[in-house]
Design a protein around this motif. Structure first.
Motif, mmCIF file in Angstrom:
data_model
loop_
_atom_site.group_PDB
_atom_site.id
_atom_site.type_symbol
_atom_site.label_atom_id
_atom_site.label_comp_id
_atom_site.label_asym_id
_atom_site.label_seq_id
_atom_site.Cartn_x
_atom_site.Cartn_y
_atom_site.Cartn_z
ATOM 1 N N SER A 177 -5.367 -6.476 -5.687
ATOM 2 C CA SER A 177 -5.451 -7.635 -4.932
ATOM 3 C C SER A 177 -5.199 -7.196 -3.718
ATOM 4 O O SER A 177 -5.591 -7.949 -2.674
ATOM 5 C CB SER A 177 -4.791 -8.665 -5.549
ATOM 6 O OG SER A 177 -2.957 -8.275 -5.045
ATOM 7 N N TYR A 178 -4.616 -6.001 -3.460
ATOM 8 C CA TYR A 178 -4.512 -5.415 -1.953
ATOM 9 C C TYR A 178 -5.570 -4.675 -1.519
ATOM 10 O O TYR A 178 -5.645 -3.968 -0.638
ATOM 11 C CB TYR A 178 -3.121 -4.826 -1.871
ATOM 12 C CG TYR A 178 -1.915 -5.792 -2.269
ATOM 13 C CD1 TYR A 178 -1.917 -6.854 -2.042
ATOM 14 C CD2 TYR A 178 -0.922 -4.893 -3.104
ATOM 15 C CE1 TYR A 178 -0.691 -7.715 -2.557
ATOM 16 C CE2 TYR A 178 0.377 -5.907 -3.292
ATOM 17 C CZ TYR A 178 0.332 -6.939 -3.113
ATOM 18 O OH TYR A 178 1.339 -7.769 -3.619
ATOM 19 N N GLU A 179 -6.586 -4.471 -2.351
ATOM 20 C CA GLU A 179 -7.560 -3.401 -2.286
ATOM 21 C C GLU A 179 -7.038 -2.023 -2.103
ATOM 22 O O GLU A 179 -7.699 -1.245 -1.410
ATOM 23 C CB GLU A 179 -8.598 -3.877 -1.159
ATOM 24 C CG GLU A 179 -9.193 -5.365 -1.337
ATOM 25 C CD GLU A 179 -10.142 -5.593 -0.182
ATOM 26 O OE1 GLU A 179 -10.391 -4.849 0.908
ATOM 27 O OE2 GLU A 179 -10.646 -6.891 -0.178
ATOM 28 N N GLU A 183 -1.994 -6.367 -9.435
ATOM 29 C CA GLU A 183 -1.359 -6.726 -8.080
ATOM 30 C C GLU A 183 -1.882 -5.688 -7.013
ATOM 31 O O GLU A 183 -2.344 -5.879 -5.901
ATOM 32 C CB GLU A 183 -0.022 -6.690 -8.092
ATOM 33 C CG GLU A 183 0.387 -7.057 -6.737
ATOM 34 C CD GLU A 183 2.227 -6.883 -6.717
ATOM 35 O OE1 GLU A 183 2.844 -6.938 -5.628
ATOM 36 O OE2 GLU A 183 2.808 -6.855 -7.834
ATOM 37 N N SER A 190 0.619 0.705 -2.270
ATOM 38 C CA SER A 190 2.150 -0.253 -1.957
ATOM 39 C C SER A 190 2.964 -0.067 -3.200
ATOM 40 O O SER A 190 2.306 0.285 -4.527
ATOM 41 C CB SER A 190 1.658 -1.554 -1.469
ATOM 42 O OG SER A 190 1.498 -2.589 -2.529
ATOM 43 N N TYR A 240 0.368 -6.165 2.462
ATOM 44 C CA TYR A 240 -0.282 -4.738 1.880
ATOM 45 C C TYR A 240 -1.605 -4.805 2.262
ATOM 46 O O TYR A 240 -2.137 -3.861 2.474
ATOM 47 C CB TYR A 240 0.173 -4.220 0.495
ATOM 48 C CG TYR A 240 1.838 -4.481 0.457
ATOM 49 C CD1 TYR A 240 2.584 -3.812 1.498
ATOM 50 C CD2 TYR A 240 2.223 -5.118 -0.603
ATOM 51 C CE1 TYR A 240 3.865 -3.547 1.230
ATOM 52 C CE2 TYR A 240 3.602 -4.856 -0.781
ATOM 53 C CZ TYR A 240 4.755 -4.451 0.221
ATOM 54 O OH TYR A 240 6.031 -4.263 0.028
ATOM 55 N N LYS A 241 -2.182 -6.045 1.768
ATOM 56 C CA LYS A 241 -3.659 -5.989 1.953
ATOM 57 C C LYS A 241 -4.103 -5.840 3.486
ATOM 58 O O LYS A 241 -5.218 -4.970 3.715
ATOM 59 C CB LYS A 241 -4.384 -7.269 1.347
ATOM 60 C CG LYS A 241 -5.963 -7.243 1.431
ATOM 61 C CD LYS A 241 -6.426 -8.500 0.851
ATOM 62 C CE LYS A 241 -7.874 -8.512 0.951
ATOM 63 N NZ LYS A 241 -8.619 -9.907 0.395
ATOM 64 N N GLU A 242 -3.356 -6.498 4.394
ATOM 65 C CA GLU A 242 -3.956 -6.325 5.819
ATOM 66 C C GLU A 242 -3.516 -5.153 6.424
ATOM 67 O O GLU A 242 -4.084 -4.578 7.113
ATOM 68 C CB GLU A 242 -2.999 -7.533 6.415
ATOM 69 C CG GLU A 242 -3.417 -9.176 6.261
ATOM 70 C CD GLU A 242 -2.715 -9.538 4.851
ATOM 71 O OE1 GLU A 242 -2.819 -10.677 4.791
ATOM 72 O OE2 GLU A 242 -2.340 -8.965 4.185
ATOM 73 N N TYR A 255 7.970 -7.962 3.293
ATOM 74 C CA TYR A 255 7.422 -9.140 3.108
ATOM 75 C C TYR A 255 7.452 -10.023 4.482
ATOM 76 O O TYR A 255 8.575 -9.799 5.128
ATOM 77 C CB TYR A 255 7.688 -9.914 1.852
ATOM 78 C CG TYR A 255 7.064 -9.687 0.543
ATOM 79 C CD1 TYR A 255 6.620 -10.562 -0.076
ATOM 80 C CD2 TYR A 255 6.944 -8.338 0.217
ATOM 81 C CE1 TYR A 255 6.224 -10.350 -1.497
ATOM 82 C CE2 TYR A 255 6.696 -7.980 -0.926
ATOM 83 C CZ TYR A 255 6.113 -9.068 -1.966
ATOM 84 O OH TYR A 255 5.726 -8.724 -2.916
#
Length: 286
Positions: free
Chosen positions: A24-26, A21, A5, A269-271, A262
């Motif tokens: 953190s969103y994988e 960052e 992202s 973004y992770k989801e 957002y």
């Protein structure tokens, strides 16, 4: 699947923080601005924590060749009305390329520009002029011209325009395309027929020229020329169509970048990345 992202490069950690960052969103790639997209202020390269960022990317199997920089919005190579605007665009785009070279980035997304009522052909020729002033045969950075929604006097809203720019630029081996799903939908392309779009793209430009995919749903119906991004599965494009694009075998090695809004100050973004990995829509995102 190479997916990530937009992330921020700010604060004391700079590029190192941007990598954190993304992780953190994988994500296994990401896109960033080298500074605020609305102005020309940039911190010195020495302050960006490039070495620390590269080490963290290496530890987490993020290939820097798949990481993307987005050129700032203030660059408008299509402006033939104000010479100072065009001159700024050329100068600052060259500076951004130099910064990407120093970092080791090879893919830079660029909005082609707006003709500001001078006419489309005039604007297209001005873009070619600007690119010919900027591109050098020995550079590592490739410019990925973004498909646009066609709002106002935007250029690049159809593949024919991108083909014209690429064909008329001297060092066009350094040019490619960023496919933005929201923009193409809003420009009138039916993404449920994505194979047909890719076939047209291959005939006009060449599949190998697709360097980046921006993955966004759209808040507006097809052909609206609005350019308003929506979260994955909540817009007029829909999850199934976007999932097909993200997993398309011809785009396997192309980085996919989410630019969705957002949700209540939460980055989704992770989801959304998880949705695509599981190939299942999460209707609890909002």
């Amino acid at each position: 699947m190479i997916i990530g992202s937009h992330v921020s490069m700010k604060g004391k950690d700079m590029l190192y923080g941007a990598v954190k960052e993304a992780l953190s969103y994988e994500a296994n790639t990401f896109m960033f601005y080298t500074g605020a997209p609305q102005n020309t202020y940039r911190k010195p390269i020495q302050q960006l924590k490039i070495d620390e960022a590269k080490a963290l990317m290496h530890e987490n199997n993020i290939d820097i060749d798949k990481v993307v920089v987005h050129a700032p919005y203030i660059i408008n190579l299509a402006n033939s009305i104000k010479s100072e605007t065009f001159d700024l665009a050329v100068r600052f785009l060259k500076e951004e390329i130099d910064r990407c070279e120093a970092i080791g980035i090879s893919r830079m997304v660029l909005h082609p520009g707006s003709h500001v009522k001078a006419g489309e052909q005039v604007g297209l020729d001005k873009i070619v002029e600007g690119l010919n002033m900027v591109l050098e045969p020995n550079q590592h950075v490739h410019i990925a011209l973004e498909t646009m929604a066609g709002k106002g006097s935007e250029l690049g809203y159809c593949l024919d325009q991108l083909k014209y720019i690429i064909e008329h630029t001297k060092y066009n081996e350094l040019l490619g395309v960023t496919i933005d799903t929201c923009h193409m939908h809003d420009a009138g392309y039916n993404l449920t027929k994505f194979d047909d779009i890719l076939a047209e793209f291959d005939e006009l430009i060449g599949i190998d020229k697709i360097l980046v995919v921006h993955v966004n749903d759209s808040k507006n119906p097809m052909g609206s020329h609005k350019d308003r991004h929506e979260n994955i599965g909540y817009g007029y494009i829909g999850f199934d169509t976007l999932n097909t694009i993200v997993h398309h075998p011809l785009l396997k090695d192309v980085p996919k970048i989410l630019e969705t809004p957002y949700i209540d100050e939460h980055a989704p973004y992770k989801e959304e990345i998880d949705m695509f990995r599981k190939q299942k829509f999460n209707d609890t995102l909002k």
